[in-house]
Design an enzyme around this catalytic site. Structure first.
Site, PDB file in Angstrom:
ATOM      1  N   HIS A 163       0.811  -1.217   0.000  1.00  0.00           N
ATOM      2  CA  HIS A 163       0.000   0.000   0.000  1.00  0.00           C
ATOM      3  C   HIS A 163       0.845   1.268   0.000  1.00  0.00           C
ATOM      4  O   HIS A 163       0.339   2.346  -0.306  1.00  0.00           O
ATOM      5  CB  HIS A 163      -0.993  -0.002   1.172  1.00  0.00           C
ATOM      6  CG  HIS A 163      -0.397   0.240   2.520  1.00  0.00           C
ATOM      7  ND1 HIS A 163      -0.203  -0.757   3.444  1.00  0.00           N
ATOM      8  CD2 HIS A 163       0.039   1.370   3.121  1.00  0.00           C
ATOM      9  CE1 HIS A 163       0.306  -0.254   4.547  1.00  0.00           C
ATOM     10  NE2 HIS A 163       0.482   1.047   4.377  1.00  0.00           N
ATOM     11  N   ASP A 193       0.025  -7.596   1.339  1.00  0.00           N
ATOM     12  CA  ASP A 193       0.514  -6.232   1.516  1.00  0.00           C
ATOM     13  C   ASP A 193       2.041  -6.172   1.510  1.00  0.00           C
ATOM     14  O   ASP A 193       2.653  -5.446   2.292  1.00  0.00           O
ATOM     15  CB  ASP A 193      -0.037  -5.617   2.797  1.00  0.00           C
ATOM     16  CG  ASP A 193       0.007  -4.085   2.773  1.00  0.00           C
ATOM     17  OD1 ASP A 193       0.226  -3.522   1.683  1.00  0.00           O
ATOM     18  OD2 ASP A 193      -0.152  -3.467   3.837  1.00  0.00           O
ATOM     19  N   SER A 270       4.754   2.378   7.935  1.00  0.00           N
ATOM     20  CA  SER A 270       4.454   1.240   7.077  1.00  0.00           C
ATOM     21  C   SER A 270       5.662   0.821   6.261  1.00  0.00           C
ATOM     22  O   SER A 270       6.294   1.634   5.596  1.00  0.00           O
ATOM     23  CB  SER A 270       3.314   1.583   6.119  1.00  0.00           C
ATOM     24  OG  SER A 270       2.084   1.482   6.759  1.00  0.00           O
TER      25      SER A 270
END
Length: 426
Positions: A163, A193, A270
């Site tokens: 993402h 992911d 992230s």
């Protein structure tokens, strides 16, 4: 499994740490508001503090109402050093964290991604009555995202979240020493992911991968990343839990058994590494639950690295596929099914996993699995939840054969299923 192939309960989830923001506006917000930072803000409450005051006189001391000569005062042994409940952590582990960070920090990178988004925006004079005949002009805007990553191979192979770079027109990677490179996305796998980016550089510092399979709750955890654009930020906490299913976290369309940590993770973390006390990467930070504190989640490194190998080799990842929708049985679920009789179903047990849908021509259908079958075991391992079935499938490879023990109309059957490859969701 994809959302199309199993039934789960919905949850609240903030999966996108690398928040995309429009270049047209850059709002400044407090970490305690809509950016959902997750630091700790604990009050002292009514904590009682007990303090022992020792007052020593010069030559005399009083006991009751009698005056004692110095020679009568009993000699006390020297006091032992006060024990501090965090003494071991203060003396050794904090230094261990500093050493781990010094070792891994140079291999942690910042990833900036930009993408162009087209939209049709009406001005205030546009009449909606003419929508059928006239379309507002198409406009485009540039969105920017910031995330983290870490170098797996010295020739510029970097692991990050899918993402972080999703839909990006341009990916830029900045090393800790300040060098900046254009990044090439070798592959991305939205189902887990995970993404791999390559930069044109050599002899780069790399991380050491740890054993995420042996991680236990209560072990120390260290996160490094670029939360809210604050490069090379280090936070520490513990592993709060392991094996959190995608449905536990609220992302039933993912295929990951997450590590849970209370080390502060914020937007921008992230793709950054989660380390153990030895400085080995045990996970890749990926998510927080909105509105909560101390609930961060990381993809175990054994999952992320396995997917990365496929992405490097072929640009895509294959996932084993069964092709059913299912629900975990319990006394309450059994009562609900027998009351509502969906699809005419009734169940005689409250243990196992009920198949409520079978995709035509999928491996399950070809093997003879049917709606109403109750999965009792897979390869002689008891199945008590749909998460268990999902983990059993994901642990295999495409083409593997599994023996299903099912209950069908109070009869026990054994069926062999050959797993296929999960169809593309594009």
């Amino acid at each position: 499994m994809s959302r199309k192939h199993h039934q789960v309960e919905e949850g609240s989830f903030d999966a996108h740490q690398a928040d995309w923001v429009s270049r047209e506006s850059h709002p400044v917000t407090s970490p305690s508001t809509d950016l959902k930072t997750h630091g700790t803000d604990k009050g002292w409450g009514n904590t009682a503090v007990y303090i022992l005051l020792l007052v020593a006189g010069a030559g005399v001391a009083f006991a009751g109402d009698r005056l004692l000569n110095p020679s009568e005062i009993p000699v006390q042994p020297p006091l032992a050093p006060a024990f501090h409940p965090l003494q071991g952590w203060i003396d050794s582990d904090s230094n261990a964290i500093a050493v781990a960070v010094e070792k891994v920090g140079p291999a942690v990178v910042r990833i900036d991604a930009t993408r162009t988004v087209a939209s049709r925006e009406r001005d205030f004079t546009f009449n909606p009555l003419f929508d059928e005949f006239f379309q507002p002009p198409e406009r485009s805007r540039i969105e920017q995202g910031v995330g983290s990553g870490f170098i797996m191979e010295s020739q510029g192979i970097i692991l990050t979240n899918a993402h972080v770079i999703a839909g990006a027109d341009r990916v830029s990677v900045t090393l800790k020493d300040g060098r900046e490179f254009a990044g090439e996305v070798l592959g991305e796998d939205p189902l887990t992911d995970v993404a791999v980016v390559k930069i044109p550089a050599a002899n780069l510092p790399t991380v050491t991968l740890g054993d995420s399979m042996s991680v236990k709750p209560g072990e120390w955890a260290i996160a490094i990343g670029n939360p809210l654009g604050l490069d090379n930020t280090v936070t520490a906490g513990i592993i709060s839990a392991t094996g959190r299913s995608s449905s536990d976290v609220g992302v039933p369309d993912k295929r990951v058994g997450f590590l849970q940590t209370d080390a502060a993770i914020n937007p921008g973390n992230s793709g950054g590494p989660l380390l153990n006390q030895s400085g080995e990467v045990i996970g890749m930070n990926t998510a927080i639950i909105g509105g909560a504190q101390g609930l961060g989640f990381a993809i175990p490194i054994h999952t992320a690295s396995a997917i990365a190998k496929q992405l490097i080799a072929t640009g895509k990842a294959e996932h084993p596929y069964l092709g059913i929708r299912m629900v975990t049985l319990s006394p309450a679920m059994r009562a609900k099914i027998n009351r509502d009789r969906p699809q005419g179903l009734t169940v005689s047990t409250d243990k196992g996993v009920l198949i409520v849908g079978v995709t035509p021509n999928a491996p399950a259908a070809k093997a003879g699995l049917q709606v109403g079958d109750i999965i009792q075991a897979i390869d002689e391992q008891p199945m008590t939840s749909f998460d268990g079935v999902q983990r059993a499938i994901e642990a295999q490879s495409v083409g593997s054969q599994l023996r299903f023990e099912i209950l069908r109309q109070n009869r026990t059957l054994s069926l062999v299923v050959e797993l296929g490859s999960l169809p593309s969701q594009n």
